[in-house]
Enzyme design. Structure first.
Site, PDB file in Angstrom:
ATOM      1  N   GLY A 157       8.184  32.548  82.710  1.00  0.00           N
ATOM      2  CA  GLY A 157       8.307  32.069  84.086  1.00  0.00           C
ATOM      3  C   GLY A 157       7.035  31.555  84.735  1.00  0.00           C
ATOM      4  N   SER A 158       6.059  31.176  83.937  1.00  0.00           N
ATOM      5  CA  SER A 158       4.826  30.712  84.596  1.00  0.00           C
ATOM      6  C   SER A 158       5.084  29.420  85.384  1.00  0.00           C
ATOM      7  CB  SER A 158       3.685  30.525  83.584  1.00  0.00           C
ATOM      8  OG  SER A 158       3.875  29.378  82.807  1.00  0.00           O
ATOM      9  N   LEU A 192      16.547  28.328  78.132  1.00  0.00           N
ATOM     10  CA  LEU A 192      16.813  28.189  76.707  1.00  0.00           C
ATOM     11  C   LEU A 192      18.290  28.146  76.323  1.00  0.00           C
ATOM     12  CD1 LEU A 192      13.936  30.420  75.270  1.00  0.00           C
ATOM     13  CD2 LEU A 192      14.044  27.920  75.465  1.00  0.00           C
ATOM     14  N   ASN A 220      14.167  18.415  83.782  1.00  0.00           N
ATOM     15  CA  ASN A 220      13.663  19.319  82.735  1.00  0.00           C
ATOM     16  C   ASN A 220      12.220  18.973  82.409  1.00  0.00           C
ATOM     17  OD1 ASN A 220      13.811  21.316  80.635  1.00  0.00           O
ATOM     18  ND2 ASN A 220      14.023  19.659  79.144  1.00  0.00           N
ATOM     19  N   HIS A 256       9.634  19.211  79.109  1.00  0.00           N
ATOM     20  CA  HIS A 256       9.568  19.478  77.676  1.00  0.00           C
ATOM     21  C   HIS A 256       8.099  19.473  77.251  1.00  0.00           C
ATOM     22  CE1 HIS A 256      11.089  19.681  73.612  1.00  0.00           C
ATOM     23  NE2 HIS A 256      10.138  18.832  73.275  1.00  0.00           N
TER      24      HIS A 256
HETATM   25  C1  GRF Z   1       7.313  25.426  79.037  1.00  0.00           C
HETATM   26  O1  GRF Z   1       6.460  25.095  77.991  1.00  0.00           O
HETATM   27  C2  GRF Z   1       8.277  24.309  79.294  1.00  0.00           C
HETATM   28  O2  GRF Z   1       7.771  23.066  78.966  1.00  0.00           O
HETATM   29  C3  GRF Z   1       9.407  24.639  78.362  1.00  0.00           C
HETATM   30  O3  GRF Z   1       9.484  26.043  78.380  1.00  0.00           O
HETATM   31  C4  GRF Z   1       8.213  26.590  78.670  1.00  0.00           C
HETATM   32  C5  GRF Z   1       8.349  27.598  79.754  1.00  0.00           C
HETATM   33  O4  GRF Z   1       7.185  28.338  79.948  1.00  0.00           O
HETATM   34  N1  GRF Z   1      10.596  23.926  78.721  1.00  0.00           N
HETATM   35  P1  GRF Z   1       7.066  29.356  81.150  1.00  0.00           P
HETATM   36  O5  GRF Z   1       8.154  30.411  80.980  1.00  0.00           O
HETATM   37  O6  GRF Z   1       7.217  28.587  82.407  1.00  0.00           O
HETATM   38  O7  GRF Z   1       5.701  29.954  81.024  1.00  0.00           O
END
Ligand code: GRF
Length: 192
Positions: free
Chosen positions: A14-15, A87, A104, A106
């Site tokens: 969730g960063s 996911l 989204n 990526h």
């Molecule tokens: C990120 O790298 C984003 O590009 C991908 O999933 C990851 C999520 O990272 N879709 P976080 O949970 O926000 O740290």
């Protein structure tokens, strides 16, 4: 101008979700209204709650037909969906109900390193194995074909021979945190 209400979808650490929540705190026309998650024990759940964001947990079954999820979001007057490390494949009914209103991110330069199985460290390992000299992020709209919706923006970062999947992940995450909120804001404002 009507405030645009956003639902974040996230399943992981969730960063990006936290970064978006902080960025839009007190925003004049964009409000992060809720977090949708498919994993009750994902770190993002606690983090969002601590920031005062309502969290809705849906079991994986809810993402099969999506009827309940779609009608819940519509009943809450959600205007936009932002996928920040979500996911699960989205149900068609949801994609159709929010056409051109799902964004989204990526962690690679699409169309390279996209599609099924390309998420998280799988992406960064594939980038290193392919001896790429650049990686980056792609921010795009979501349509019915995985990772193939209209591109909104890409940002790249240089790699060198000393990079590992872990250092690529760090470089890419830095781009995500720097640019994702801004592109979300710009995209939503262009539609207002
Ligand atoms: C990120 O790298 C984003 O590009 C991908 O999933 C990851 C999520 O990272 N879709 P976080 O949970 O926000 O740290």
């Amino acid at each position: 101008m009507k405030t645009q209400s956003v639902a974040l979808f996230a399943s992981g650490s969730g960063s990006n979700a936290v970064n978006l929540i902080r960025y839009f705190e007190g925003h004049e026309t964009i409000s992060i209204s809720l977090l949708v998650c498919n994993k009750p024990d994902a770190p993002v759940v606690e983090k969002a709650k601590n920031l005062g964001i309502e969290v809705l947990i849906y079991g994986n079954q809810s993402f099969e037909d999506g009827v309940e999820l779609t009608s819940d979001l519509q009943a809450r007057n959600i205007d936009w969906i932002i996928l920040a490390g979500f996911l699960r494949k989205l149900p068609l009914s949801l994609i159709r109900a929010f056409e051109d209103r799902i964004i989204n991110i990526h962690p690679a330069l699409l169309p390279k390193f996209g599609g099924k199985g390309m998420y998280g460290m799988f992406v960064h390992r594939a980038v290193i194995e392919a001896k790429e000299m650049q990686s980056g992020i792609t921010i795009h709209l979501v349509n019915e074909e995985f990772d193939k919706g209209r591109m909104l923006e890409q940002y790249s970062v240089d790699l060198d021979e000393t990079d590992s999947p872990e250092t690529v992940a760090m470089k890419v995450q830095e781009l995500e945190h720097r640019y994702f909120p801004y592109i979300v804001e710009r995209t939503i404002q262009q539609h207002q």
